[in-house]
Write an enzyme that holds these catalytic residues in place. Structure first.
Site, PDB file in Angstrom:
ATOM      1  N   ARG A 147      58.056  31.473 -25.085  1.00 59.66           N
ATOM      2  CA  ARG A 147      56.645  31.871 -24.623  1.00 59.66           C
ATOM      3  C   ARG A 147      56.348  33.119 -25.068  1.00 59.66           C
ATOM      4  NH1 ARG A 147      55.491  34.039 -18.391  1.00 59.66           N
ATOM      5  NH2 ARG A 147      55.817  36.028 -19.227  1.00 59.66           N
ATOM      6  N   TYR A 159      50.479  42.432 -17.879  1.00 66.55           N
ATOM      7  CA  TYR A 159      51.253  41.646 -16.909  1.00 66.55           C
ATOM      8  C   TYR A 159      52.164  40.521 -17.857  1.00 66.55           C
ATOM      9  CZ  TYR A 159      53.544  39.310 -13.010  1.00 66.55           C
ATOM     10  OH  TYR A 159      54.298  38.678 -12.154  1.00 66.55           O
ATOM     11  N   ASP A 210      51.384  32.175 -21.300  1.00 65.09           N
ATOM     12  CA  ASP A 210      51.087  32.181 -19.913  1.00 65.09           C
ATOM     13  C   ASP A 210      49.772  33.102 -19.551  1.00 65.09           C
ATOM     14  OD1 ASP A 210      51.183  32.334 -16.909  1.00 65.09           O
ATOM     15  OD2 ASP A 210      53.381  32.794 -17.092  1.00 65.09           O
ATOM     16  N   HIS A 212      48.723  33.606 -16.409  1.00 69.23           N
ATOM     17  CA  HIS A 212      48.903  34.188 -15.137  1.00 69.23           C
ATOM     18  C   HIS A 212      47.729  34.165 -14.210  1.00 69.23           C
ATOM     19  CE1 HIS A 212      52.879  35.757 -15.841  1.00 69.23           C
ATOM     20  NE2 HIS A 212      52.514  36.164 -17.182  1.00 69.23           N
ATOM     21  N   GLU A 236      49.761  28.155 -19.664  1.00 65.91           N
ATOM     22  CA  GLU A 236      50.235  28.333 -18.373  1.00 65.91           C
ATOM     23  C   GLU A 236      49.302  28.894 -17.280  1.00 65.91           C
ATOM     24  OE1 GLU A 236      54.205  29.351 -18.135  1.00 65.91           O
ATOM     25  OE2 GLU A 236      54.121  30.393 -16.109  1.00 65.91           O
ATOM     26  N   GLU A 262      53.767  27.391 -10.628  1.00 63.47           N
ATOM     27  CA  GLU A 262      55.052  28.310  -9.938  1.00 63.47           C
ATOM     28  C   GLU A 262      54.763  28.840  -8.766  1.00 63.47           C
ATOM     29  OE1 GLU A 262      54.917  30.996 -13.474  1.00 63.47           O
ATOM     30  OE2 GLU A 262      54.090  32.466 -12.109  1.00 63.47           O
ATOM     31  N   ARG A 283      55.050  22.884 -12.723  1.00 60.23           N
ATOM     32  CA  ARG A 283      55.962  24.132 -12.611  1.00 60.23           C
ATOM     33  C   ARG A 283      56.585  24.376 -11.416  1.00 60.23           C
ATOM     34  NH1 ARG A 283      56.987  27.410 -16.152  1.00 60.23           N
ATOM     35  NH2 ARG A 283      56.555  29.338 -14.955  1.00 60.23           N
ATOM     36  N   GLU A 339      61.943  26.894 -17.605  1.00 63.63           N
ATOM     37  CA  GLU A 339      61.873  28.342 -18.327  1.00 63.63           C
ATOM     38  C   GLU A 339      63.172  28.744 -17.837  1.00 63.63           C
ATOM     39  OE1 GLU A 339      59.432  30.528 -15.646  1.00 63.63           O
ATOM     40  OE2 GLU A 339      59.266  31.900 -17.144  1.00 63.63           O
ATOM     41  N   TRP A 402      45.587  37.354 -10.174  1.00 63.31           N
ATOM     42  CA  TRP A 402      46.723  37.461 -11.014  1.00 63.31           C
ATOM     43  C   TRP A 402      47.475  36.482 -11.003  1.00 63.31           C
ATOM     44  CZ3 TRP A 402      51.880  36.649 -10.392  1.00 63.31           C
ATOM     45  CH2 TRP A 402      52.455  36.150  -9.285  1.00 63.31           C
TER      46      TRP A 402
HETATM   47  O1  EZ4 Z   1      54.978  36.243 -12.410  1.00 61.21           O
HETATM   48  O2  EZ4 Z   1      58.367  35.321 -11.372  1.00 61.21           O
HETATM   49  O3  EZ4 Z   1      56.121  32.219 -15.679  1.00 61.21           O
HETATM   50  N1  EZ4 Z   1      56.670  33.173 -15.286  1.00 61.21           N
HETATM   51  C1  EZ4 Z   1      55.968  34.067 -14.579  1.00 61.21           C
HETATM   52  C2  EZ4 Z   1      56.791  34.950 -13.706  1.00 61.21           C
HETATM   53  C3  EZ4 Z   1      56.131  35.277 -12.315  1.00 61.21           C
HETATM   54  C4  EZ4 Z   1      57.069  35.938 -11.464  1.00 61.21           C
HETATM   55  C5  EZ4 Z   1      56.710  35.819 -10.061  1.00 61.21           C
HETATM   56  O4  EZ4 Z   1      57.580  36.207  -8.998  1.00 61.21           O
HETATM   57  O5  EZ4 Z   1      54.747  33.831 -14.386  1.00 61.21           O
HETATM   58  O6  EZ4 Z   1      56.906  36.239 -14.598  1.00 61.21           O
HETATM   59 CO    CO Z   2      54.066  32.073 -15.082  1.00 58.97          CO
END
Ligand code: EZ4
Ligand code: CO
Length: 402
Positions: A147, A159, A210, A212, A236, A262, A283, A339, A402
């Site tokens: 990733r 982030y 990702d 996010h 993702e 997730e 996921r 992951e 987020w």
């Molecule tokens: O933001 O596990 O794909 N993984 C992620 C992680 C999540 C955290 C949240 O608790 O996006 O880093």
């Molecule tokens: Co993620």
């Protein structure tokens, strides 16, 4: 056999983990992960106050019946706190069943469908050069999938981009820290990162990214298009997923595969996404989606619709969850990727486990049950420390996804 005791263990060997341990009258024990990042004590209280009293005296062999009892019996269905608590019980009961049968849990789930569980690591860096170095180190370790996250010029923090390399901890303060976000800066920069990574590492390394949940559907569609030349394995969490039909818009515009889930805790969070084939990877995880029993149900629905698994496996999912995930990953027909962010040595010590990494794969333990435990004496040396996930704002101060 009867359940005679169950206890919740909260420990912080570098980060917080909540673990349920179930004890039977014959001395067999089972463990389940109940960690919900930033909301740990809510699940601990749910278990201690509302679930454990109903477990004492039950037959631990009745996994499905116990699952239904906790889900239906609560009246208040679903939600991450409830479903993480149910997951912990379910996982611990599978552990006990494996130990009683003398078999690793994957054998109870139908046996091995593959030789190993392909995992991906997180390569990240503030600059593209740092990112390339990080990707190279994962390739050197044998990873087949990586990733890739990069700092964005003009944004002080991003982030998912950490200072640590193998461990990464977004929950960094008791009261959430705040970060600034610019969709314009992000969208204009990310494709150039992947151009460099592909140029350097060639066409066969699996690359993931990702988002996010930072974009709207049409913005995500544009990013997906921009990334098409670099043939990602998945993009993702392109958008928040409460509106499942929102993914149609992304789907209409790009062939970049989509992974999401997730933060999902139930099949109802993804049934439209799966049924309409709006995603490629689901996921959801053992700990947040109702345990092995319910996640298996999600993966079976996914299998009917060409959707593969891609379970979350960040450091806030304990080694107990990772062990459970690996048994499921090994057994299901539609496994995609797992992951795998490594835990710190302190965490590994608190949770002795038999799974191991080799040649880009994780292999579950062959010991009966899950092949993982918690050292309660050691756990007691690491008291709980409040830690929250950060909050994200646009440059003008507007609260953002987020
Ligand atoms: O933001 O596990 O794909 N993984 C992620 C992680 C999540 C955290 C949240 O608790 O996006 O880093
Ligand atoms: Co993620």
């Amino acid at each position: 056999m009867r359940i005679v005791d169950a206890r919740v263990i909260v420990t912080c060997p570098g980060r917080n983990f909540v673990t349920l341990k179930i004890v039977t009258d014959e001395g067999v024990t089972g463990v389940g992960d109940a960690t919900l990042n930033g909301r740990e004590l809510a699940v601990a209280a749910y278990l201690t106050e509302h679930v454990i009293p109903t477990l004492i005296g039950r037959d631990p062999a009745r996994i499905e019946d116990t699952w239904q009892y906790l889900y239906r019996g609560a009246y208040w269905r679903r939600g991450p706190v409830t479903m993480s608590a149910i997951a912990a019980v379910d996982t611990a009961l599978w552990d006990i069943k494996g130990k009683v049968a003398g078999l690793p849990v994957y054998q109870l789930l139908g046996g091995r469908s593959r030789e190993g569980v392909t995992v991906y690591g997180h390569a990240n860096g503030d600059t593209v050069d740092d990112v390339l170095t990080a990707v190279a180190s994962y390739v050197d370790l044998g990873y087949r999938a990586v990733r890739v996250q990069s700092g964005i010029p003009g944004l002080p923090v991003t982030y998912g981009v950490s200072k640590d390399k193998l461990f990464y901890e977004p929950a960094d303060a008791a009261v959430p820290t705040e970060a600034a976000w610019s969709t314009e800066r992000y969208l204009s920069f990310v494709p150039s990162v992947f151009a460099r990574v592909r140029e350097e590492f060639g066409p066969t390394l699996k690359l993931l990214h990702d988002v996010h949940h930072r974009l709207t559907p049409i913005e995500a569609a544009r990013l997906g298009r921009g990334l098409e030349p670099y043939a990602l394995t998945w993009m993702e969490d392109p958008v928040p997923a409460e509106l499942q039909e929102g993914f149609r818009l992304i789907r209409q515009h790009t062939t970049t595969p989509i992974a999401v889930g997730e933060v999902f805790n139930s099949v109802w969070d993804c049934e439209q996404l799966i049924r309409e084939q709006l995603i490629d990877y689901i996921r959801a995880t053992v700990v947040h989606a109702g345990g092995i029993t319910h996640l298996r149900r999600i993966f079976d629905l996914a299998a009917l619709h060409h959707v593969r698994s891609g379970s979350h496996g960040a450091t806030d999912l304990s080694p107990v969850c990772m062990a459970a995930a690996l048994h499921l990953d090994l057994a299901i027909p539609n496994f995609g990727l797992q992951e795998y962010m490594r835990h710190t040595p302190a965490t590994d010590e608190v949770f002795p486990h038999g799974y191991h990494f080799a040649d880009g794969y994780l292999h579950p333990s062959e010991a009966p049950g899950l092949g993982v435990d918690i050292d309660e004496d050691l756990a007691a040396k690491y008291p709980y420390r409040p830690a929250s996930l950060p909050v994200n704002r646009l440059e003008d101060g507007t609260l953002h996804n987020w």
